[in-house]
Design an enzyme around this catalytic site. Structure first.
Site, mmCIF file in Angstrom:
data_model
loop_
_atom_site.group_PDB
_atom_site.id
_atom_site.type_symbol
_atom_site.label_atom_id
_atom_site.label_comp_id
_atom_site.label_asym_id
_atom_site.label_seq_id
_atom_site.Cartn_x
_atom_site.Cartn_y
_atom_site.Cartn_z
ATOM 1 C CG ASP A 226 -33.267 -0.374 0.455
ATOM 2 O OD1 ASP A 226 -32.847 -0.458 1.624
ATOM 3 O OD2 ASP A 226 -34.455 -0.148 0.170
ATOM 4 C CB SER B 5 -34.004 0.743 5.946
ATOM 5 O OG SER B 5 -35.365 1.015 5.858
ATOM 6 C CD GLU C 113 -35.367 2.277 2.809
ATOM 7 O OE1 GLU C 113 -34.440 1.457 2.621
ATOM 8 O OE2 GLU C 113 -35.772 2.592 3.930
#
Length: 540
Positions: free
Chosen positions: A259, A454, A255
């Protein structure tokens, strides 16, 4: 005897499958966040939000210093909490007058007495946590100012919304055009017609992370592969959270790297501030308020790829976080949040439909997912992301937030399976999220293809940074403007094929205009920038 009042919406139940193993250690030191109701200024802020919704960009956003001066906690409120803390042998660890939070530390025993709770240890098949059941109580003298008390219960509150393609790819990202089923973020930006050759060095993108970490070596290698300079990335510690890579690409590291790599690749030159906090309701709130009120890094846009179904939150936590997003709107800080990866059920197996929070906040830009195929600047196909058991975009109708004014004419449907309720519709917009057509990233020294909503939150955060740079001012609370632009057409790629049903619990189907799978659709970046430029007043 001091009369006590329950904090509305503070009730907790034990997690399903969790067993209580005994009382929490009474001498164990913990930290708890008290979120206070603003005693003045709410009417001014409400009027400001109303004007923004009716006439986007008609209001001058407040600076962080102006906001703190006008709307920060009053000394009297802080004093009352300090007196309460002393009475129960608690210490004030930190006071943030701008965000309205006071952090208290002390023993479990003293917190039990202070808030009339019984903290216990629980064992879940996947983790252990300190928890409580029932409501939180405060002395009557504090009931008018205490909005929420978070952190007594430290269960994991959210999950990251990313999906790793089952067949990992290793080696160089450069593959033949014919065999490509995945893309670098730069290629995604090209397909979505992002404005090119924009130097975003005047912008900072904030990213909220509730676990995992990054390494400079990975970032250097990744951006070298892209032929780009490595971005300036700063880790900000909140509540003891820190940049702590776990060495597991399928975990939180995936994650974090997704990002950073997506946001920085599509907004070249932008500084990245990563706010690391524990995965608890208190940690999440404090990460968000720290980022929103950060005078050092000054993020103009914040990307959030963590969340959970509205049903998994206490209403006190939702209310506190929604107030923080309301503050962000007044400051001109755009919040982009992933809409979830489990379709219309949002991972809740109760036969009903659910939407994800914080994406469901009316002050947040909720980011849904598509399956994108194309090459260069040509999109050959784009449909709702729905790979059934392998993930699908979140979307639907909130059961917490009412329909915001900017969605009045968007055609938000009633809640699936419940005829009359028309709440806040999710998402607002969308972007590529299917791991089958996912993003090529580098995590823990390995190349992977990752998807999930995400990826859409940092993608849109990067686009917002470009807008801010090109316009010379933050677009801030973007939702009202996007809904006006969406109704005119031309700035979004309308997604009209697919649905987000994964469980048979009901679903939403895409169609012309706004829908509860992909919102207005995916962006045409240049056209959207031109539409925003046309809405800007000559002077603000």
């Amino acid at each position: 005897m001091v009369k006590r009042i329950q904090i509305p919406g503070s009730e907790r139940s034990a997690l399903p499958k969790a067993k209580k193993t005994g009382p929490a250690m009474l001498d164990h030191e913990i930290t708890v966040t008290v979120y206070l109701r603003r005693s003045s200024g709410n009417e001014d802020l409400t009027e400001m939000m109303k004007n923004m919704a009716e006439r986007p960009f008609s209001q001058q956003y407040l600076s962080r210093s102006e906001f703190e001066q006008k709307y920060g906690l009053e000394d009297e409120s802080v004093k009352r909490v300090e007196e309460f803390a002393r009475e129960y042998n608690l210490k004030v660890k930190e006071t943030n007058t701008a965000s309205g939070t006071i952090m208290l530390c002390g023993t479990v025993e003293n917190f039990n007495k202070a808030f009339n709770v019984e903290l216990s240890e629980y064992e879940h098949p996947d983790f252990k946590y300190r928890g409580r059941t029932g409501p939180i109580e405060v002395p009557e003298g504090l009931s008018d100012i205490v909005l929420a008390v978070l952190g007594l219960d430290n269960r994991p509150q959210t999950r990251p919304h990313f999906r790793v393609l089952s067949e990992s790819r290793t080696g160089n990202f450069a593959r033949s055009q014919a065999s490509r089923s995945s893309y670098t973020p730069v290629q995604i930006a090209e397909l979505y017609n992002f404005p090119q050759n924009v130097d975003c060095s005047g912008q900072c993108i904030g990213i909220i992370e509730l676990g995992g970490g990054y390494t400079d070596n990975d970032l250097q290698q990744y951006f070298s592969n892209l032929g780009m300079p490595m971005p300036e990335v700063t880790a900000v510690s909140v509540n003891g959270g820190k940049n702590a890579p776990e060495g597991n690409p399928n975990g939180a590291d995936g994650e974090v790297m997704l990002d950073i790599e997506v946001a920085a690749a599509v907004a070249p030159g932008a500084k990245i501030a990563v706010y690391f906090a524990p995965n608890t309701d208190a940690g999440f709130l404090n990460a968000i308020t720290t980022a929103i009120h950060d005078k050092k890094n000054n993020p103009s846009v914040i990307s959030i790829s963590w969340g959970s179904a509205e049903a998994n939150w206490t209403s006190q936590a939702i209310q506190a976080m929604n107030q923080a997003f309301h503050d962000a709107a007044a400051l001109g800080v755009t919040i982009c949040s992933a809409a979830g990866d489990n379709g219309s059920s949002d991972g809740v197996n109760d036969g009903s439909v659910h939407v994800d929070f914080p994406a469901s906040s009316p002050y947040v830009l909720a980011c849904g997912g598509t399956k994108l195929q194309g090459s260069g600047q040509t999109i050959s196909s784009e449909v709702v992301w729905n790979e059934q058991n392998n993930g699908a975009t979140g979307g639907g109708v909130s059961t917490v937030f009412s329909l915001p004014d900017y969605q009045t004419n968007a055609g938000v449907p009633a809640l699936a399976g419940n005829g009359g309720n028309k709440g806040r519709g999710v998402p607002d917009i969308a972007g590529n999220a299917d791991p089958v057509t996912g993003y090529e990233v580098l995590v823990d020294g390995q190349s992977f293809v990752i998807g999930g909503t995400s990826a859409v939150a940092p993608l849109w955060a990067g686009l917002v940074a470009i807008f801010n740079q090109q316009l010379g001012r933050p677009v801030g609370f973007l939702n009202p403007a996007l809904y006006q632009i969406g109704q005119k057409g031309g700035s979004f790629r309308d997604i009209t094929s697919g649905n987000n049903d994964t469980s048979g619990s009901g679903s939403y189907t895409s169609g012309p205009g706004w829908d509860a799978c992909t919102g207005w659709g995916s962006p045409n970046g240049v056209n959207l920038l031109q539409a925003l430029q046309a809405m800007q007043p000559a002077e603000v």
